[in-house]
Scaffold this active site. Structure first.
Site, PDB file in Angstrom:
ATOM      1  N   ASP A   7      -0.369   7.774  -2.339  1.00 46.76           N
ATOM      2  CA  ASP A   7       1.002   7.287  -2.514  1.00 46.76           C
ATOM      3  C   ASP A   7       0.935   6.280  -3.656  1.00 46.76           C
ATOM      4  OD1 ASP A   7       3.719   6.693  -2.071  1.00 46.76           O
ATOM      5  OD2 ASP A   7       3.170   4.987  -0.821  1.00 46.76           O
ATOM      6  N   GLU A  68       2.075  11.926  -4.539  1.00 48.72           N
ATOM      7  CA  GLU A  68       3.534  11.956  -4.456  1.00 48.72           C
ATOM      8  C   GLU A  68       4.125  12.115  -5.851  1.00 48.72           C
ATOM      9  OE1 GLU A  68       5.667   9.397  -1.601  1.00 48.72           O
ATOM     10  OE2 GLU A  68       6.892   8.832  -3.309  1.00 48.72           O
ATOM     11  N   ASP A 141       2.276   1.932   2.922  1.00 49.35           N
ATOM     12  CA  ASP A 141       1.736   2.747   1.825  1.00 49.35           C
ATOM     13  C   ASP A 141       0.612   3.656   2.332  1.00 49.35           C
ATOM     14  OD1 ASP A 141       2.896   0.967  -0.671  1.00 49.35           O
ATOM     15  OD2 ASP A 141       2.292  -0.223   1.049  1.00 49.35           O
TER      16      ASP A 141
END
EC number: 3.1.21.10
Lengths: 172, 172
Positions: A7, A68, A141
């Site tokens: 992420d 991502e 996160d």
């Protein structure tokens, strides 16, 4: 199948490693958050991120990496940091010779919670349940990175199933 | 002082190498444009960019690298590609142990033309004149990269002069 999910973020970059096969619950291997100091210059921050990601890839030898996909947000400054950190993550994986797959936040949400509109709390709850953890992974996160990795295992599963069905049916 | 300037872009990344000392005209060493195929996946594109930049840094052994600082633009998609390519350029230089300096487009324009609002044509004309070239460097991405490198030589000069003045004055 071992997947390392990232992420991306310049200040906080979540990393989650899971192992699993399509259609079955995944197992947690490890999760981390890589922090870089906002006071440092960009070269120092990107280098720190690159070194830590390279070390984690070497340590866990994943079969593939899921990152991502960054989309437009309201805050352009945040988007830029995310895009820069994401580029480092993608490049680190590519340099290690690993396949990289990118997923949008809503693809990950849909894969993990069944809804592309799930909120942070719902995502963290589902990641905790799916990995059978006694406590939710913190910070968020890390949970997002684990969700990305789970999503990739399951999506890889979907593709594997389609390929298997195609073979079974005698056509490719 | 040899400087390698990078005008980051995912589809076209300009690279310009100049040599010079503060307060004197710079000399052209070389310029390039690294292209990546928009049809390729992001990992392939970033890897291609990284390899080419790494090769050019090794070939020209610059003393430092200047990269354009990306700012918000209207097209978020373009900003993202520029941010990703810029991150690769900064990381490549940092991994080679080189100092990296970032400049905004208006800082470069002001350094090279005297005006932060100079247009593309004016920039190309000044780069051509300053490097005493018989023809303008093409495409514009190459001219922008050369302008960045010239800007850095001259700005480095400013800092060097300040440092020299400080030493002369007996204080540091």
């Amino acid at each position: 199948m071992r997947v390392l999910g990232v992420d991306p973020g310049l200040t906080r970059c979540g990393v989650g490693v899971v192992e699993g096969v399509p259609g079955r619950p995944c197992t947690l291997v490890a999760y981390y958050v890589i922090y870089t100091d906002p006071q440092d210059e960009l070269p120092t921050r990107l280098l720190h991120l690159d070194r830590n990601l390279t070390d984690l890839v070497a340590e866990h030898s994943p079969d593939s990496v899921a990152v991502e996909r960054v989309f437009s947000q309201h805050n352009v400054r945040t988007v830029m940091g995310t895009a820069q950190a994401g580029a480092v993550a993608v490049l680190t994986a590519a340099r290690a010779g690993l396949p990289v797959q990118m997923y949008t936040p809503s693809e990950v949400k849909a894969a993990v919670t069944g809804s592309g509109q799930a909120d942070k709390a719902q995502m963290t709850a589902m990641v905790t349940r799916l990995l059978r953890l006694s406590e939710p992974p913190r910070p968020a996160d890390a949970a997002d990175a684990l969700a990305l990795a789970i999503c990739h295992v399951w999506r890889g599963g979907t593709r594997a199933k389609v390929a298997a069905a195609a073979r079974k049916g005698g056509y490719r």
